[in-house]
Design an enzyme around this catalytic site. Structure first.
Site, mmCIF file in Angstrom:
data_model
loop_
_atom_site.group_PDB
_atom_site.id
_atom_site.type_symbol
_atom_site.label_atom_id
_atom_site.label_comp_id
_atom_site.label_asym_id
_atom_site.label_seq_id
_atom_site.Cartn_x
_atom_site.Cartn_y
_atom_site.Cartn_z
ATOM 1 N N LYS A 288 -2.786 -0.210 1.852
ATOM 2 C CA LYS A 288 -1.786 -1.091 2.468
ATOM 3 C C LYS A 288 -0.923 -0.295 3.442
ATOM 4 O O LYS A 288 -0.534 0.845 3.135
ATOM 5 C CB LYS A 288 -0.922 -1.683 1.336
ATOM 6 C CG LYS A 288 0.115 -2.707 1.784
ATOM 7 C CD LYS A 288 0.835 -3.304 0.562
ATOM 8 C CE LYS A 288 1.784 -4.423 0.931
ATOM 9 N NZ LYS A 288 2.408 -5.062 -0.238
ATOM 10 N N SER B 16 3.117 -9.307 -5.284
ATOM 11 C CA SER B 16 2.251 -9.008 -4.127
ATOM 12 C C SER B 16 0.967 -8.259 -4.411
ATOM 13 O O SER B 16 0.144 -8.104 -3.518
ATOM 14 C CB SER B 16 3.041 -8.247 -3.076
ATOM 15 O OG SER B 16 3.822 -9.151 -2.360
ATOM 16 N N SER C 90 2.001 -10.136 -0.651
ATOM 17 C CA SER C 90 1.960 -9.526 0.659
ATOM 18 C C SER C 90 0.796 -8.570 0.865
ATOM 19 O O SER C 90 0.467 -8.264 2.010
ATOM 20 C CB SER C 90 3.268 -8.772 0.906
ATOM 21 O OG SER C 90 3.406 -7.699 -0.013
#
Ligand code: GLN
Length: 484
Positions: A76, A175, A151
């Site tokens: 990420k 997330s 997310s």
């Protein structure tokens, strides 16, 4: 499909160690597939050339003692990577190149992992659908125009599409678990303090935790073992003896007491989710666990408390982006004008909404009514879990109230977007661990996840329960290559 892409992390490591596969072959295979993934929009920054070079270096001087021997990994874009752009999916950090490495990614490279690239996410990890990214939304490999969740949407999408064998995400309110649930993958939110936050772009510091996202529970155990470490550079890192989560993994959960919280049976919950939950209960009973009804009475206050605490901390954390210290700077007539223009142009709408809510609830006059109150509610939620754990060893709930939705479906309705986190948020407020595992499909063939919540630092226990359930569920993800 190419055999390499279908192998789990544990299998890949085994084959590299047996010299059946080289790191170069493995890395090249994931790069080739990643290069065909433009439609998914998962990569913000690619590191393919360097990854290949590193894989060749590994093969020349292999160190087979390393737990991730020569494995390529995309992460990420919230984890700072030294000398490689780290954007948090925001315009304000579009050209930010860190001079330091996050502890979590450092742990990956120390164990022989190789960085494939940086993955798209919601801007500053604020969102549940990966639609708030400055770099555009991510599509799910499960269907065109479908969100991968957020997310950590780029991470979930890349993992489910076999662009990376494993990945890492961050979870402030869900997330990791929500995108895992939406994409038929496994995601663990560890106990607060278990994984270092050093070098992770901060959203809400008292809630943020990084964690593994993988294709199965064994991989999750191994990856967790690699990333969890005590870190002096993070003052909230907890110094305890980490376990050998993979070696100690067992599917024997006979006699375990599992709680079913009645408050999670929320209004309007679909029949499919209700059935999935019941299926989970039956599976646990078959495995010899004892299932017990419990109550977590303050559950309904978790979401409102979260949407006060998280924005409050975000507004404070994001004060550092002023055009002076980091990244983007707009031209202004004077200092204040420059600050204002930088922040107005540099942040997206959702981030601005959070900053406004955060500064409001922290402002004098409202602090007691909102922020302080929310902190008190947070304590009550933690107490609910503490009470429950006097009776049970773990708790089973659905991961999300619905399956993946269409891109654009909830963008104009922030509250309905926030409702997606209804089952995940209480866990972050209480600082405890939880894992989402794929457990079934809805009527459209989309994955649905179940969440197992544990006691603080009891990750081994929830991994074991997840492992046992996984073996009975035998979930198969229905991924097609529509996006190639
Ligand atoms: N969807 C939640 C939010 O927008 C959680 C995000 C997260 O866990 N990073 O705040």
């Amino acid at each position: 499909m190419n055999g390499i892409l279908d192998l789990t992390l544990v299998k890949l490591v085994e084959k590299i160690k047996n010299r059946e596969l080289s790191s170069e072959e493995v890395t090249k295979t994931f790069i080739d597939r990643s290069q065909k993934s433009k439609k998914l929009n998962v990569y913000i920054t690619e590191n393919f050339d360097k990854a290949l070079e590193e894989a060749k270096n590994f093969d020349q001087k292999p160190d087979f003692k390393k737990k991730l021997a020569g494995i390529p990994i995309a992460v990420k874009d919230l984890f700072c990577t030294k000398d490689l752009k780290t954007t948090a999916a925001s315009k304000i950090l579009e050209n930010f190149i860190p001079t330091y490495e996050s502890t979590i990614t450092d742990n990956l490279w120390k164990e022989g992992g190789i960085l494939l690239g940086k993955l798209n996410c919601d801007e500053f990890a604020m969102g549940s659908s990966n639609e708030t990214s400055y770099f555009g939304n991510v599509q799910s490999p499960l269907g065109a125009n479908l969100v991968p969740g957020g997310s950590s949407g780029g991470s979930a999408s890349a993992l489910a599409a076999n662009l990376t064998p494993i990945t890492i995400g961050t979870d402030t309110g869900g997330s990791i678990r929500q995108p895992a649930s939406f994409t038929g993958t496994v995601g663990l939110k560890p106990t607060y303090g278990s994984c270092s936050r050093y070098g992770i772009v901060a959203f809400a510091s008292s809630l943020d935790q990084a964690g593994p996202m993988t294709k199965d529970v064994k991989d999750c155990s191994l990856l967790f073992e690699v990333i969890s470490s005590y870190d002096k550079k993070d003052s909230t890192s907890v110094d305890f003896k980490r376990g050998n989560y993979l070696n100690n993994l067992t599917n024997s959960i006979k006699g375990k007491k599992i709680g079913i919280p009645k408050e999670y049976r929320v209004d309007g919950m679909s029949k499919e989710i209700e059935e999935l939950w019941q299926k989970g209960v039956n599976i646990l009973k078959d495995a010899g666990a004892e299932v017990i009804d419990i109550s977590l009475p303050n559950t309904s206050y978790a979401l409102p408390a979260y949407y006060i605490v998280a924005p409050a901390e975000a507004s404070s954390n994001l004060a550092r982006y002023d055009g002076v210290k980091y990244g983007f700077r707009a031209k202004g007539d004077n200092l204040i004008d420059m600050y204002e223009k930088t922040r107005s142009e540099g942040f997206g709408n959702e981030v601005k909404r959070r900053i406004m809510i955060g500064t409001y609830v922290l402002s004098s006059g409202y602090y007691d009514a909102y922020y302080l109150k929310a902190q008190k509610v947070r304590r009550l939620i933690k107490n609910d879990f503490d009470d429950a754990y006097k009776k049970v060893d773990a708790i089973l709930t659905p991961s999300t109230p619905n399956s993946a939705f269409k891109i654009g479906e909830k963008t104009n309705d922030p509250v309905s977007m926030y409702l997606n986190d209804i089952f995940t948020v209480p866990v972050n407020l209480a600082g405890i661990p939880a894992i989402s595992i794929p457990a079934g499909h809805d009527s459209n063939g989309l994955p649905l996840g179940l969440q197992i919540i544990g006691k603080a630092f009891d990750e081994q226990n929830i991994l074991n329960i997840a492992f046992s359930m996984e073996q009975q569920i035998k979930f198969k993800n229905k991924i097609t290559d529509w996006w190639i």
